[in-house]
Design a protein around this motif. Structure first.
Motif, PDB file in Angstrom:
ATOM      1  N   GLY A 123     -39.841 -43.783  80.435  1.00 18.10           N
ATOM      2  CA  GLY A 123     -38.569 -43.848  81.139  1.00 18.10           C
ATOM      3  C   GLY A 123     -37.813 -42.534  81.052  1.00 18.10           C
ATOM      4  N   PHE A 124     -37.877 -41.888  79.898  1.00 19.58           N
ATOM      5  CA  PHE A 124     -37.245 -40.578  79.770  1.00 19.58           C
ATOM      6  C   PHE A 124     -37.925 -39.543  80.669  1.00 19.58           C
ATOM      7  CE2 PHE A 124     -35.694 -42.060  75.511  1.00 19.58           C
ATOM      8  CZ  PHE A 124     -34.356 -41.993  75.840  1.00 19.58           C
ATOM      9  N   VAL A 125     -39.250 -39.624  80.739  1.00 23.72           N
ATOM     10  CA  VAL A 125     -39.962 -38.713  81.636  1.00 23.72           C
ATOM     11  C   VAL A 125     -39.515 -38.953  83.076  1.00 23.72           C
ATOM     12  CG1 VAL A 125     -42.235 -38.028  82.505  1.00 23.72           C
ATOM     13  CG2 VAL A 125     -41.942 -38.571  80.078  1.00 23.72           C
ATOM     14  N   ARG A 126     -39.392 -40.240  83.455  1.00 20.75           N
ATOM     15  CA  ARG A 126     -38.929 -40.561  84.807  1.00 20.75           C
ATOM     16  C   ARG A 126     -37.526 -40.024  85.044  1.00 20.75           C
ATOM     17  NH1 ARG A 126     -37.555 -45.743  84.349  1.00 20.75           N
ATOM     18  NH2 ARG A 126     -35.363 -45.168  84.438  1.00 20.75           N
ATOM     19  N   GLU A 127     -36.635 -40.204  84.071  1.00 22.03           N
ATOM     20  CA  GLU A 127     -35.267 -39.729  84.245  1.00 22.03           C
ATOM     21  C   GLU A 127     -35.193 -38.209  84.279  1.00 22.03           C
ATOM     22  OE1 GLU A 127     -32.334 -41.536  84.714  1.00 22.03           O
ATOM     23  OE2 GLU A 127     -33.831 -43.055  85.158  1.00 22.03           O
ATOM     24  N   ARG A 128     -36.037 -37.563  83.491  1.00 25.02           N
ATOM     25  CA  ARG A 128     -36.047 -36.100  83.521  1.00 25.02           C
ATOM     26  C   ARG A 128     -36.544 -35.607  84.876  1.00 25.02           C
ATOM     27  NH1 ARG A 128     -35.444 -31.835  80.213  1.00 25.02           N
ATOM     28  NH2 ARG A 128     -36.706 -29.968  80.586  1.00 25.02           N
ATOM     29  N   ALA A 129     -37.569 -36.274  85.400  1.00 27.08           N
ATOM     30  CA  ALA A 129     -38.055 -35.909  86.736  1.00 27.08           C
ATOM     31  C   ALA A 129     -36.975 -36.149  87.781  1.00 27.08           C
ATOM     32  CB  ALA A 129     -39.315 -36.713  87.065  1.00 27.08           C
ATOM     33  N   MET A 130     -36.262 -37.258  87.652  1.00 22.75           N
ATOM     34  CA  MET A 130     -35.181 -37.535  88.590  1.00 22.75           C
ATOM     35  C   MET A 130     -34.068 -36.501  88.467  1.00 22.75           C
ATOM     36  SD  MET A 130     -33.002 -41.052  89.069  1.00 22.75           S
ATOM     37  CE  MET A 130     -31.560 -41.077  90.155  1.00 22.75           C
ATOM     38  N   ALA A 131     -33.716 -36.147  87.220  1.00 22.23           N
ATOM     39  CA  ALA A 131     -32.686 -35.133  87.016  1.00 22.23           C
ATOM     40  C   ALA A 131     -33.105 -33.804  87.634  1.00 22.23           C
ATOM     41  CB  ALA A 131     -32.414 -34.961  85.527  1.00 22.23           C
ATOM     42  N   HIS A 132     -34.384 -33.445  87.499  1.00 18.89           N
ATOM     43  CA  HIS A 132     -34.879 -32.169  88.005  1.00 18.89           C
ATOM     44  C   HIS A 132     -34.899 -32.139  89.531  1.00 18.89           C
ATOM     45  CE1 HIS A 132     -37.228 -28.435  87.899  1.00 18.89           C
ATOM     46  NE2 HIS A 132     -37.928 -28.950  88.905  1.00 18.89           N
ATOM     47  N   TYR A 133     -35.427 -33.194  90.135  1.00 20.10           N
ATOM     48  CA  TYR A 133     -35.634 -33.193  91.585  1.00 20.10           C
ATOM     49  C   TYR A 133     -34.433 -33.714  92.374  1.00 20.10           C
ATOM     50  CZ  TYR A 133     -40.591 -32.356  90.639  1.00 20.10           C
ATOM     51  OH  TYR A 133     -41.790 -31.814  90.222  1.00 20.10           O
ATOM     52  N   VAL A 134     -33.749 -34.734  91.841  1.00 17.46           N
ATOM     53  CA  VAL A 134     -32.672 -35.373  92.593  1.00 17.46           C
ATOM     54  C   VAL A 134     -31.302 -34.883  92.136  1.00 17.46           C
ATOM     55  CG1 VAL A 134     -31.677 -37.596  93.289  1.00 17.46           C
ATOM     56  CG2 VAL A 134     -34.135 -37.400  92.918  1.00 17.46           C
ATOM     57  N   GLY A 135     -31.179 -34.529  90.840  1.00 16.38           N
ATOM     58  CA  GLY A 135     -29.923 -34.003  90.322  1.00 16.38           C
ATOM     59  C   GLY A 135     -28.956 -35.092  89.906  1.00 16.38           C
ATOM     60  N   ASN A 136     -27.654 -34.798  90.030  1.00 14.29           N
ATOM     61  CA  ASN A 136     -26.617 -35.706  89.539  1.00 14.29           C
ATOM     62  C   ASN A 136     -25.500 -35.856  90.567  1.00 14.29           C
ATOM     63  OD1 ASN A 136     -25.651 -37.380  87.450  1.00 14.29           O
ATOM     64  ND2 ASN A 136     -24.174 -35.830  86.806  1.00 14.29           N
ATOM     65  N   ALA A 137     -25.886 -35.818  91.862  1.00 12.23           N
ATOM     66  CA  ALA A 137     -24.884 -35.859  92.921  1.00 12.23           C
ATOM     67  C   ALA A 137     -25.078 -37.096  93.794  1.00 12.23           C
ATOM     68  CB  ALA A 137     -24.945 -34.573  93.743  1.00 12.23           C
ATOM     69  N   VAL A 138     -24.918 -36.938  95.115  1.00  9.68           N
ATOM     70  CA  VAL A 138     -24.855 -38.089  96.025  1.00  9.68           C
ATOM     71  C   VAL A 138     -26.123 -38.927  96.005  1.00  9.68           C
ATOM     72  CG1 VAL A 138     -24.693 -38.749  98.458  1.00  9.68           C
ATOM     73  CG2 VAL A 138     -23.156 -37.013  97.530  1.00  9.68           C
TER      74      VAL A 138
END
Length: 507
Positions: free
Chosen positions: A22-37
């Motif tokens: 799950g952390f790997v998934r969230e890190r990938a999401m943070a990297h590719y999708v970021g923290n915006a819209v």
């Protein structure tokens, strides 16, 4: 109790694998999708499917299905137990199928309810993601049914490691899509499709074991099957209680959408970190305790047996969760930076997640203990009291969040949630003690004192070495602090004679 400890370790091992992925998934999401819209839209779209999964899946089935099913097994009536399992599976298939169709049709209205503060772009993306994710709800609810069957038969590792496949599919979808997709919105859409594929895998991997235990998979809609009426009677108040708790998460999302861009995603990143220790140590202990408590009640055991089982579980949870609360409160920003700060995830995002995580730290031990304490009620087939207590705690949580978000922003929402969790665990403890006698006896209370002293010593050691890690990469700095903190904590609690510290070192 040693057998329970071994089984809890299997649950924790499965959860650990799942959470690490799950952390790997969230890190990938943070990297590719970021923290915006786009990140806000995905979090909001996942909220309602998760709500329905929790209403019909693991949490409610554990409370309503397992005690009845375990009672039939305890009375050596496997035919009746199998018939009950098939009837519950059939009812779940029908209910989740209807809800999936309704969710797809009502996606725009669902978006307006979940995230009233979203702008047009975020609202449109959230609506599309809701339609993609809704069919996932039925699959995950059935995975919860499989978990109930397997854990009653003391098969603990498989059902708790199966969700790792959900993470694997999500990560794969995101990484593969990033090869040719660029915008965060497109990547969030790919992540949603990956989540649906992962839910299929999560269920599929558990079905062969269930089929072996049940002599085949035979879903039915026979409401007159022995035990179905008991499950439904127990299930109704539990669903109401789960709904109350899910409303709390929904309110957090609604308040976050009003706080500003990135707030909903920030809550999601912080909740992921908060839920790791809660799942590892709270869920694992409660998951093992509920079938055993149900067997104790079915066998007519003395209340002292139940009280001792619950007290030992609370001490075990406290040993692991008290230091985690201190770590998150003091070193949350360092942890968030090490895990998420990459790509579109900036240092400002790290600071915000760290602040929210510090507020959530107060709730770690209470949230982990709530499920164990509620299991004491569920095993006795008293499902109404935890519902009333949950309702009170949600009111407290919501009012506190609204008041605190004014000066504290999104961290105030987390602080309100923590206050509600403290109320919940306090009232559950008092209610269970009125039924069983003193659960938090002197020995259990002293075990918490030892954990607190050890965590305080670990905190001082971590603060002492922290300045020397300023030039290191955040991940390296985090590893240094965690090692120092952990060694000091275990050493101090062992020296104080904490039984869990001794057991931990033996293992």
């Amino acid at each position: 109790m040693s057998g329970e400890g071994r089984r809890a370790t299997r649950v924790a091992a499965g959860i650990l694998v799942t959470r690490l992925l799950g952390f790997v998934r969230e890190r990938a999401m943070a990297h590719y999708v970021g923290n915006a819209v786009a990140a806000d839209a995905f979090r909001a779209a996942l909220r309602i499917p998760n709500l329905i999964r929790n209403l019909l899946g693991e949490g409610t089935l554990s409370a309503s299905f397992i005690p009845i099913y375990a009672g039939l097994e305890e009375r050596n009536d496997p035919a009746a137990a199998r018939a009950l399992a098939g009837a519950v599976a059939g009812l779940l298939l029908l209910a989740t199928g209807v809800l999936a169709v309704a969710g797809i049709a009502l996606a725009p209205a669902i978006t307006r309810v979940v995230a009233p503060g979203f702008g047009p772009e975020a609202r449109a993306l959230t609506t599309m993601l809701v339609r993609i994710l809704f069919p996932m709800t039925g699959l995950l609810a059935l995975a919860g049914w499989a978990l109930g069957v397997l854990t009653t038969h003391r098969r603990f590792f498989l059902p708790y490691v199966a969700p790792a496949l959900w993470n694997v599919a999500s990560i794969a979808a995101l990484v593969i899509a990033a090869v040719w997709l660029v915008t965060p919105a497109d990547l969030a859409t790919a992540l949603a499709w990956g989540a649906v594929a992962g839910s299929i895998l999560q269920l599929a991997v558990q079905l062969p074991a269930c089929a072996r235990l049940l002599g085949g998979l035979r879903p039915t809609l026979r409401l007159r099957t022995a035990g179905v009426a008991d499950v439904l009677r127990a299930w109704t108040p539990v669903v109401i209680g789960a709904g109350v708790m899910q409303i709390s998460g929904l309110i957090d999302t609604q308040l976050g959408s009003l706080t500003g861009p990135g707030a909903v995603a920030t809550l999601g990143y912080a909740q992921l970190l908060q839920l790791l220790p809660v799942s590892l140590f709270g869920v694992s202990v409660a998951a093992v305790a509920l079938p055993e408590l149900s067997r104790d009640v079915a066998a007519g055991s003395d209340p002292e047996v139940l009280r001792a089982r619950v007290g030992a579980g609370l001490a075990r949870i406290g040993f692991f969760l008290v230091p985690m609360a201190v770590l998150y409160a003091e070193f949350g920003q360092l942890l968030a930076g090490a895990l998420f700060q990459t790509g579109r995830f900036t240092t400002d995002d790290t600071a915000l997640v760290g602040a929210v995580l510090a507020a959530y730290a107060v709730a770690i031990w209470p949230q982990a203990s709530v499920r164990l304490l509620a299991s004491g009620f569920y095993a006795r087939k008293e499902t109404g009291a935890p519902v009333k207590i949950a309702a009170v705690s949600i009111v407290v949580s919501t009012v506190s969040a609204i008041v605190l978000m004014q000066p504290l922003g999104v961290a105030g929402i987390a602080a309100g949630s923590a206050i509600g969790a403290l109320v919940n665990v306090s009232l559950l403890t008092l209610g269970l003690e009125r039924r069983l006698g003193r659960v938090l006896d002197r020995q259990t209370a002293w075990s918490f004192g030892k954990a607190g002293l050890g965590a305080g010593a670990g905190w001082m050691a971590g603060r002492f070495v922290l300045p020397s890690t300023a030039t290191l990469h955040p991940a390296v700095a985090l590893a240094v602090v965690l090692i120092i903190f952990g060694v000091v904590y275990v050493g101090v609690t062992w020296a104080l004679g904490h039984s869990e510290a001794k057991r931990f070192l033996r293992r």
